[in-house]
Every structure is written in structure tokens, then in C-alpha cells.
Write an enzyme that holds these catalytic residues in place. Structure first.
Site, PDB file in Angstrom:
ATOM      1  N   CYS A 140     -25.882 -46.480 -64.713  1.00  0.00           N
ATOM      2  CA  CYS A 140     -25.304 -46.031 -65.974  1.00  0.00           C
ATOM      3  C   CYS A 140     -25.132 -44.513 -65.967  1.00  0.00           C
ATOM      4  O   CYS A 140     -26.082 -43.779 -66.240  1.00  0.00           O
ATOM      5  CB  CYS A 140     -26.188 -46.480 -67.142  1.00  0.00           C
ATOM      6  N   CYS A 143     -25.700 -42.801 -69.274  1.00  0.00           N
ATOM      7  CA  CYS A 143     -27.116 -42.701 -69.642  1.00  0.00           C
ATOM      8  C   CYS A 143     -27.836 -41.629 -68.824  1.00  0.00           C
ATOM      9  O   CYS A 143     -28.637 -40.873 -69.350  1.00  0.00           O
ATOM     10  CB  CYS A 143     -27.837 -44.022 -69.387  1.00  0.00           C
ATOM     11  N   ASP A 144     -27.570 -41.597 -67.531  1.00  0.00           N
ATOM     12  CA  ASP A 144     -28.409 -40.797 -66.635  1.00  0.00           C
ATOM     13  C   ASP A 144     -27.710 -39.586 -66.024  1.00  0.00           C
ATOM     14  O   ASP A 144     -28.367 -38.743 -65.410  1.00  0.00           O
ATOM     15  CB  ASP A 144     -28.924 -41.688 -65.480  1.00  0.00           C
TER      16      ASP A 144
HETATM   17  P1  FAD Z   1     -30.932 -55.837 -73.911  1.00  0.00           P
HETATM   18  O1  FAD Z   1     -31.453 -54.469 -74.027  1.00  0.00           O
HETATM   19  O2  FAD Z   1     -30.262 -56.246 -72.644  1.00  0.00           O
HETATM   20  O3  FAD Z   1     -32.138 -56.819 -74.236  1.00  0.00           O
HETATM   21  C1  FAD Z   1     -32.008 -58.199 -74.185  1.00  0.00           C
HETATM   22  C2  FAD Z   1     -33.420 -58.783 -74.176  1.00  0.00           C
HETATM   23  O4  FAD Z   1     -33.323 -60.203 -74.312  1.00  0.00           O
HETATM   24  C3  FAD Z   1     -34.183 -58.538 -72.867  1.00  0.00           C
HETATM   25  O5  FAD Z   1     -35.478 -58.096 -73.148  1.00  0.00           O
HETATM   26  C4  FAD Z   1     -34.222 -59.900 -72.199  1.00  0.00           C
HETATM   27  O6  FAD Z   1     -35.404 -60.102 -71.429  1.00  0.00           O
HETATM   28  C5  FAD Z   1     -34.244 -60.799 -73.425  1.00  0.00           C
HETATM   29  N1  FAD Z   1     -33.807 -62.153 -73.113  1.00  0.00           N
HETATM   30  C6  FAD Z   1     -32.767 -62.535 -72.315  1.00  0.00           C
HETATM   31  N2  FAD Z   1     -32.709 -63.883 -72.263  1.00  0.00           N
HETATM   32  C7  FAD Z   1     -33.726 -64.340 -73.062  1.00  0.00           C
HETATM   33  C8  FAD Z   1     -34.206 -65.628 -73.404  1.00  0.00           C
HETATM   34  N3  FAD Z   1     -33.612 -66.729 -72.922  1.00  0.00           N
HETATM   35  N4  FAD Z   1     -35.289 -65.744 -74.212  1.00  0.00           N
HETATM   36  C9  FAD Z   1     -35.906 -64.628 -74.715  1.00  0.00           C
HETATM   37  N5  FAD Z   1     -35.487 -63.376 -74.410  1.00  0.00           N
HETATM   38  C10 FAD Z   1     -34.417 -63.239 -73.592  1.00  0.00           C
HETATM   39  N6  FAD Z   1     -27.810 -47.032 -73.535  1.00  0.00           N
HETATM   40  C11 FAD Z   1     -27.779 -45.912 -74.288  1.00  0.00           C
HETATM   41  O7  FAD Z   1     -27.231 -45.920 -75.384  1.00  0.00           O
HETATM   42  N7  FAD Z   1     -28.416 -44.765 -73.864  1.00  0.00           N
HETATM   43  C12 FAD Z   1     -29.089 -44.691 -72.694  1.00  0.00           C
HETATM   44  O8  FAD Z   1     -29.621 -43.639 -72.333  1.00  0.00           O
HETATM   45  C13 FAD Z   1     -29.141 -45.878 -71.887  1.00  0.00           C
HETATM   46  N8  FAD Z   1     -29.807 -45.860 -70.716  1.00  0.00           N
HETATM   47  C14 FAD Z   1     -29.837 -46.984 -69.951  1.00  0.00           C
HETATM   48  C15 FAD Z   1     -30.500 -46.944 -68.735  1.00  0.00           C
HETATM   49  C16 FAD Z   1     -30.566 -48.056 -67.953  1.00  0.00           C
HETATM   50  C17 FAD Z   1     -31.313 -48.004 -66.646  1.00  0.00           C
HETATM   51  C18 FAD Z   1     -29.923 -49.274 -68.373  1.00  0.00           C
HETATM   52  C19 FAD Z   1     -30.000 -50.522 -67.514  1.00  0.00           C
HETATM   53  C20 FAD Z   1     -29.221 -49.318 -69.562  1.00  0.00           C
HETATM   54  C21 FAD Z   1     -29.169 -48.168 -70.363  1.00  0.00           C
HETATM   55  N9  FAD Z   1     -28.472 -48.154 -71.560  1.00  0.00           N
HETATM   56  C22 FAD Z   1     -28.463 -47.040 -72.346  1.00  0.00           C
HETATM   57  C23 FAD Z   1     -27.755 -49.345 -72.042  1.00  0.00           C
HETATM   58  C24 FAD Z   1     -28.624 -50.053 -73.093  1.00  0.00           C
HETATM   59  O9  FAD Z   1     -29.903 -50.243 -72.558  1.00  0.00           O
HETATM   60  C25 FAD Z   1     -28.014 -51.382 -73.469  1.00  0.00           C
HETATM   61  O10 FAD Z   1     -26.686 -51.200 -73.918  1.00  0.00           O
HETATM   62  C26 FAD Z   1     -28.813 -52.046 -74.582  1.00  0.00           C
HETATM   63  O11 FAD Z   1     -30.163 -52.155 -74.216  1.00  0.00           O
HETATM   64  C27 FAD Z   1     -28.280 -53.440 -74.867  1.00  0.00           C
HETATM   65  O12 FAD Z   1     -29.057 -53.956 -75.875  1.00  0.00           O
HETATM   66  P2  FAD Z   1     -29.096 -55.506 -76.209  1.00  0.00           P
HETATM   67  O13 FAD Z   1     -29.863 -55.605 -77.479  1.00  0.00           O
HETATM   68  O14 FAD Z   1     -27.754 -56.095 -76.160  1.00  0.00           O
HETATM   69  O15 FAD Z   1     -29.912 -56.228 -75.055  1.00  0.00           O
END
Ligand code: FAD
Ligand code: NAP
Length: 345
Positions: A140, A143-144
Site C-alpha cells: 500500500c 499508506c506507507d
Molecule cells: P478489514 O480491515 O480487512 O477487516 C476485516 C476483518 O474481518 C478481518 O479482521 C478478518 O479477519 C475478518 N474476517 C474475515 N472473514 C471473517 C469471517 N468469516 N468471520 C469473522 N471475521 C472475518 N488504510 C488507510 O486508510 N491508512 C493506512 O495507513 C493504511 N495502511 C495499511 C497498511 C497495510 C499493511 C494494509 C494491508 C492496509 C492498510 N490500509 C490503510 C488499508 C485499510 O487497512 C483497509 O482499507 C481497511 O482495513 C479495510 O477495512 P474493512 O473494515 O473493510 O476490513
């Protein structure tokens, strides 16, 4: 029976949970136990500092931010269960779902579901990748990219799509030069993005080129071994940063053939809403967004999902609104249908 279940535990789910709990809908959150290979709290638990989430002028660690979100969900009464949802049946309401390790037990049921299972960036599993992950290698750039180890240093991006183009152009603000490694002889990116990328004076594109190893000083990444797949020539490319832009995998296998998805597996939602093809099922966050994939956009869509779920339940409670078009099984692979609650109509 729960009137509402919020699945999962990233910024989308926690935002939805806060709204639902404050509306006294008693949400239940299954935060997962290393579901999809990601810890409870979601993708941000895998990063260091988050500097673009509003409200934290000095940045905040991803872990800390997600702990705070969890605390806020719990404070308003969300029931948080550290288990993974392993099976769902969305064919009728109330929806049925089962948990990992207890699929033989009677199903749990819920009137509405918010799917916020997120996505994960594809990795290439190069030799050296594990060692330098988040120590030079990232998936990303937004992000980084701004961290000091990349300032005025040579950087590399792998991928030839729109994300690769966007990330490479973004990185030109920080790096001395950005080399894009494209495995084929052409870009997959849209014309406009490809034009911007090829015209950029700080970008060099190496076609027919793959990385075969990431190397460093044991602490930080320093260079890549690269290979021209046509000539077979192997060389070393100085790179203090390596950014993967080789696509993401949405965590949707659980819902396969039960809900409409696009060709890449992302859940289809009616634009600007969280409505899916199944009435009563809402989707928020990265699981339905392959374009922006940010914590703040995920949180925003979690808010939308909660408000729409709340409105649907309220309408149903008043028995005042039958859906205009019922979600049918045959629509599973089609566009998301419209409901009376859908503000688009
Ligand atoms: P996610 O954060 O993907 O969380 C989904 C959760 O659901 C996970 O914990 C997963 O284990 C859980 N899950 C999945 N399937 C199941 C199931 N069947 N039962 C129960 N639980 C389940 N964005 C920014 O805005 N700023 C940043 O600085 C930034 N840095 C990042 C750095 C990295 C290394 C990464 C990988 C991403 C970064 N992002 C950043 C992007 C950001 O993390 C994502 O856009 C955001 O977390 C997405 O949120 P979400 O709620 O859709 O799901
Ligand atoms: P994508 O379009 O699927 O492109 C992935 C790229 O990674 C392709 O060039 C692919 O190469 C390459 N790749 C895949 N596996 C690889 C491997 N093992 N080694 C080397 N290269 C590999 O993904 P995306 O760029 O993330 O885009 C996803 C969607 O979001 C697209 O619809 C895109 O248009 C959209 N998007 C749009 C914008 C924008 O409009 N500004 C920005 C970002 C994303 P091949 O081409 O050889 O398969």
C-alpha cells in the site's frame, strides 16, 4: 434471534457496530479468529503508523487505532465474539450462520447481516519477502509511501494495472526514481493512467520483467534481483522500497453463489449504498470496494450500512414497506436489486 449481526472486525464493522449499538439494535460482532489469515481488528493490525485517519495529528499505530475502535463498539453495547463465521445460508430470512469448529451445532440466526470481511493484498512470496515485509516491502503506497526510509531513494512497484500506475505516480513524490516491473510486454492499466505513468519523468517501466528476490542489509530492503522473462537476463535493481500492486482478494468465499459479486469476487452493491443482491444483507468496506480500499472509506461505508440496516428494520417493524423488487435466487449473479429503502429510487 438477533435482530442484527455485524460480521467481522475492521473499520467498516466497528463503525457499523457503533451506529447500530447507539440505535439500541444490540449488534453482535464476530471479529474472527485469524479469519482469512488476518487478526481481529483487520488489515490495520498489520501495519505500523496510520497517518491519514482523521483525528490523529501525530498518527496512530494501526493496532492502537483498532483497539480504540473495539473499545468504542463495546462501550455502546456491541456483543463482540472472537469467532469466525464459517458457513452462511442467505436463502431466506432470518439468515442462518454457523461458526468455525461448531458447524454441527444448530445454526445461529439473524434478521440482517452486514458483511465487512475485508480483503487482503496479494503477495508474491519472493525469497526475502517475509524478512523485509514492512521493512521496505509493502502492498500500500498510499499508506506507507511517505515514511522516511523511502525519501529520495529508488523505489519499485510490481504490477501493470491501474493500482500500479496510481501507486507509482504517488511514490514519485517521495522516491528519487520509481521503477515499475511489468511481467508482460504491456500495461493492463486504463489508457489515461497508462499515459500518465509513461509520461512521468521519474518513472521507468521495465516490461517483461519479474522480481525473483528481495535483498537487504538484514534490517531494511536495499535491492531486487530482477529477470527479463524474454531474454532470461538477470540483473540487480537498487530499491529501498518495493510496493506490490498485483491485485487484492476480497474475503467472499463464504458467500459464493449466494450473493451477487463482480468478476473479481467483490460483493456488488448499489452505487452509493450498501445494498447487496439479497434483501437484509448489506456490505461495507474493502469487501465491496476495489477502488479506494482505505480505513476512512471503509468506516464511511460501515456507517452507511448501519443506517440502511436500521432503516430497513424500522420499516419492517412498522410493516409499512414491502420491498418493491424481492431479491430472487436468480439475481445472485446479476445487479443488486433496488428496495423501497434504497435512496437511489
Ligand atoms: P478489514 O480491515 O480487512 O477487516 C476485516 C476483518 O474481518 C478481518 O479482521 C478478518 O479477519 C475478518 N474476517 C474475515 N472473514 C471473517 C469471517 N468469516 N468471520 C469473522 N471475521 C472475518 N488504510 C488507510 O486508510 N491508512 C493506512 O495507513 C493504511 N495502511 C495499511 C497498511 C497495510 C499493511 C494494509 C494491508 C492496509 C492498510 N490500509 C490503510 C488499508 C485499510 O487497512 C483497509 O482499507 C481497511 O482495513 C479495510 O477495512 P474493512 O473494515 O473493510 O476490513
Ligand atoms: P488488476 O487490474 O488486476 O492488475 C493487477 C496487475 O498485477 C496486472 O498488471 C497483473 O499482470 C499484475 N500481476 C498479477 N499477478 C502478478 C504476479 N504474480 N507477478 C507480476 N505481476 C502480477 O488490479 P488493480 O490494478 O489493483 O486494479 C483492480 C481494479 O481497480 C481494476 O478494475 C482497476 O481498473 C481499478 N482501479 C482503478 C484505478 C483508477 O481508475 N485510478 C486505480 C486503482 C484501481 P497481468 O496484466 O500480466 O495480468
Amino acid at each position: 434471534m438477533h435482530s442484527k449481526v455485524v460480521s467481522n472486525s475492521g473499520p467498516a464493522a466497528h463503525t457499523a457496530a457503533v451506529y447500530l449499538a447507539r440505535a439500541e439494535l444490540k449488534p453482535v460482532m464476530y471479529e474472527g479468529m485469524l479469519a482469512n489469515g488476518i487478526a481481529a481488528g483487520g488489515q490495520l493490525t498489520t501495519t505500523t503508523d496510520v497517518e491519514n485517519y482523521p483525528g490523529f495529528p501525530n498518527g496512530i499505530s494501526g493496532q492502537e487505532l483498532m483497539e480504540a475502535m473495539r473499545e468504542q463498539s463495546a462501550r455502546f453495547g456491541t456483543e463482540i465474539i472472537t469467532e469466525t463465521v464459517s458457513k452462511v445460508d442467505l436463502s431466506e430470512r432470518p439468515f442462518k450462520y454457523w461458526l468455525e469448529y461448531s458447524e454441527d451445532a444448530a445454526p445461529h440466526t439473524a434478521d440482517t447481516l452486514i458483511i465487512a470481511t475485508g480483503a487482503s493484498a496479494r503477495r508474491l512470496n519472493l525469497p526475502g519477502e517475509e524478512k523485509y515485509w514492512q521493512s521496505g516491502i509493502s502492498a500500500c503506497a498510499v499508506c506507507d509511501g511517505a515514511v522516511p526510509i523511502f525519501r529520495n531513494k529508488p523505489l519499485a512497484v510490481i504490477g501493470g494495472g491501474d493500482s500500479a500506475a496510481e501507486e507509482a505516480i504517488f511514490l514519485t513524490k517521495y522516491g528519487s526514481k520509481v521503477t515499475v516491473l511489468v511481467r508482460k510486454d504491456k500495461l493492463r492499466a486504463s489508457n489515461i493512467m497508462a499515459k500518465r505513468l509513461t509520461a512521468h519523468p521519474k518513472v521507468e517501466i521495465l516490461y517483461n520483467t519479474v522480481a525473483t528476490e528481495a535483498k537487504g542489509d538484514g534490517r531494511l530492503l536495499q535491492n531486487l534481483t530482477i529477470k527479463n522473462v524474454v531474454t532470461g537476463e538477470i540483473s540487480e535493481l537498487p530499491a529501498n522500497g518495493l510496493f506490490y500492486a498485483v491485485g487484492h482478494e476480497p474475503a467472499t468465499s463464504l458467500f459464493k453463489n449466494q450473493i451477487a459479486t463482480d468478476e473479481d469476487g467483490y460483493i456488488k452493491t448499489t452505487p452509493g449504498t450498501s445494498y447487496t443482491s439479497v434483501k437484509g444483507v448489506f456490505a461495507a468496506g474493502d469487501v465491496q470496494d476495489k477502488r479506494y480500499r482505505q480505513a476512512i472509506t471503509s468506516a464511511g461505508s460501515g456507517c452507511i450500512a448501519a443506517l440502511e440496516a436500521e432503516r430497513l428494520l424500522a420499516e419492517e417493524e412498522e410493516d409499512a414497506s414491502e420491498p418493491i423488487i424481492e431479491a430472487k435466487k436468480s439475481e445472485v449473479n446479476g445487479a443488486a436489486p433496488q428496495y423501497k429503502t434504497n435512496p437511489m429510487i
